[in-house]
Each structure stands twice: as C-alpha cells, then as structure tokens.
Design a protein around this motif. Structure first.
Motif, PDB file in Angstrom:
ATOM      1  N   PRO A  85      -4.979  14.745   0.310  1.00  0.00           N
ATOM      2  CA  PRO A  85      -3.775  15.034   0.636  1.00  0.00           C
ATOM      3  C   PRO A  85      -3.318  14.893   2.073  1.00  0.00           C
ATOM      4  N   ALA A  86      -4.193  14.807   3.055  1.00  0.00           N
ATOM      5  CA  ALA A  86      -3.951  14.464   4.439  1.00  0.00           C
ATOM      6  C   ALA A  86      -3.555  13.045   4.739  1.00  0.00           C
ATOM      7  N   ILE A  87      -4.652  12.042   3.954  1.00  0.00           N
ATOM      8  CA  ILE A  87      -4.128  10.818   3.974  1.00  0.00           C
ATOM      9  C   ILE A  87      -2.831  10.679   3.263  1.00  0.00           C
ATOM     10  N   ASN A  88      -2.521  11.067   2.013  1.00  0.00           N
ATOM     11  CA  ASN A  88      -1.297  10.826   1.461  1.00  0.00           C
ATOM     12  C   ASN A  88      -0.191  11.267   2.254  1.00  0.00           C
ATOM     13  N   GLN A  89      -0.213  12.471   2.955  1.00  0.00           N
ATOM     14  CA  GLN A  89       1.001  12.885   3.959  1.00  0.00           C
ATOM     15  C   GLN A  89       1.256  11.892   5.079  1.00  0.00           C
ATOM     16  N   LEU A  90       0.130  11.610   5.622  1.00  0.00           N
ATOM     17  CA  LEU A  90       0.179  10.358   6.625  1.00  0.00           C
ATOM     18  C   LEU A  90       0.845   9.204   6.167  1.00  0.00           C
ATOM     19  N   LEU A  91       0.600   8.701   4.905  1.00  0.00           N
ATOM     20  CA  LEU A  91       1.099   7.483   4.557  1.00  0.00           C
ATOM     21  C   LEU A  91       2.475   7.669   4.370  1.00  0.00           C
ATOM     22  N   GLN A  92       2.845   8.821   3.681  1.00  0.00           N
ATOM     23  CA  GLN A  92       4.190   9.316   3.267  1.00  0.00           C
ATOM     24  C   GLN A  92       5.053   9.156   4.470  1.00  0.00           C
ATOM     25  N   TYR A  93       4.490   9.841   5.676  1.00  0.00           N
ATOM     26  CA  TYR A  93       5.091   9.837   6.988  1.00  0.00           C
ATOM     27  C   TYR A  93       5.323   8.455   7.625  1.00  0.00           C
ATOM     28  N   ILE A 125       0.695  -1.155  -0.059  1.00  0.00           N
ATOM     29  CA  ILE A 125       0.011  -0.038  -0.114  1.00  0.00           C
ATOM     30  C   ILE A 125       0.900   1.181   0.053  1.00  0.00           C
ATOM     31  N   LEU A 126       1.925   1.212   0.540  1.00  0.00           N
ATOM     32  CA  LEU A 126       2.740   2.412   0.910  1.00  0.00           C
ATOM     33  C   LEU A 126       3.742   2.497  -0.344  1.00  0.00           C
ATOM     34  N   ASN A 127       4.004   1.551  -1.064  1.00  0.00           N
ATOM     35  CA  ASN A 127       4.858   1.506  -2.461  1.00  0.00           C
ATOM     36  C   ASN A 127       4.374   2.582  -3.272  1.00  0.00           C
ATOM     37  N   PRO A 128       4.671   3.890  -3.482  1.00  0.00           N
ATOM     38  CA  PRO A 128       4.318   5.037  -4.324  1.00  0.00           C
ATOM     39  C   PRO A 128       4.401   4.592  -5.742  1.00  0.00           C
ATOM     40  N   GLN A 139       5.705   5.785   5.886  1.00  0.00           N
ATOM     41  CA  GLN A 139       6.751   5.105   4.933  1.00  0.00           C
ATOM     42  C   GLN A 139       8.150   5.562   5.576  1.00  0.00           C
ATOM     43  N   GLU A 140       8.257   6.952   5.602  1.00  0.00           N
ATOM     44  CA  GLU A 140       9.486   7.305   6.330  1.00  0.00           C
ATOM     45  C   GLU A 140       9.858   6.953   7.509  1.00  0.00           C
ATOM     46  N   LEU A 141       9.070   6.686   8.402  1.00  0.00           N
ATOM     47  CA  LEU A 141       9.436   5.805   9.613  1.00  0.00           C
ATOM     48  C   LEU A 141      10.001   4.564   9.566  1.00  0.00           C
TER      49      LEU A 141
END
Length: 68
Positions: free
Chosen positions: A53-61, A40-43, A63-65
């Motif tokens: 955009p809020a969900i995309n930012q959450l998923l990106q955060y 799911i997190l693999n862009p 993924q970074e973690l």
C-alpha cells in the motif's frame, strides 16, 4: 636548414573529446521515459495489480502531481 612547422586548421580543444548530440538524442529517451511512466501510473490498466500500500500511495501521489 630548419623544417617548417604545421599549424592546425582549427583551434585545439580543451583536452577532451567534444561530441555534439542531435536534438533527438535527448528528446527521444525523455519521451520514452515519460510514456512508460504514464503507462505505469495509469490505474485503469492495472487489473490484477497487487502490491504494498505504501508504494501504491506513492504512485498515486506522483500521478496527482503530474496531472495538476
């Protein structure tokens, strides 16, 4: 004449049923959850994905973690 009492061959449980799970009963669901989360997190596989955009930012955060 008194009757004999039968003793249990093993000690009694604490009132509940004890079930021992094999190691893979916990490992396989955890592995499946992790695999699906990474998919799911693999862009790179999200060609036509649109969303909030809020969900995309959450998923990106998240993924970074996970990649640290």
């Amino acid at each position: 004449m008194s009757a004999r009492t039968h003793t249990r061959p093993h000690p009694a449980t604490r009132g509940g049923v004890e079930i021992r799970l094999p190691w893979w009963a916990l490992a396989l669901p955890a592995l499946a959850f992790g695999t699906l989360l990474l998919l799911i997190l693999n862009p790179s596989n999200a060609h036509a994905a649109t969303g909030d955009p809020a969900i995309n930012q959450l998923l990106q955060y998240v993924q970074e973690l996970l990649t640290r």
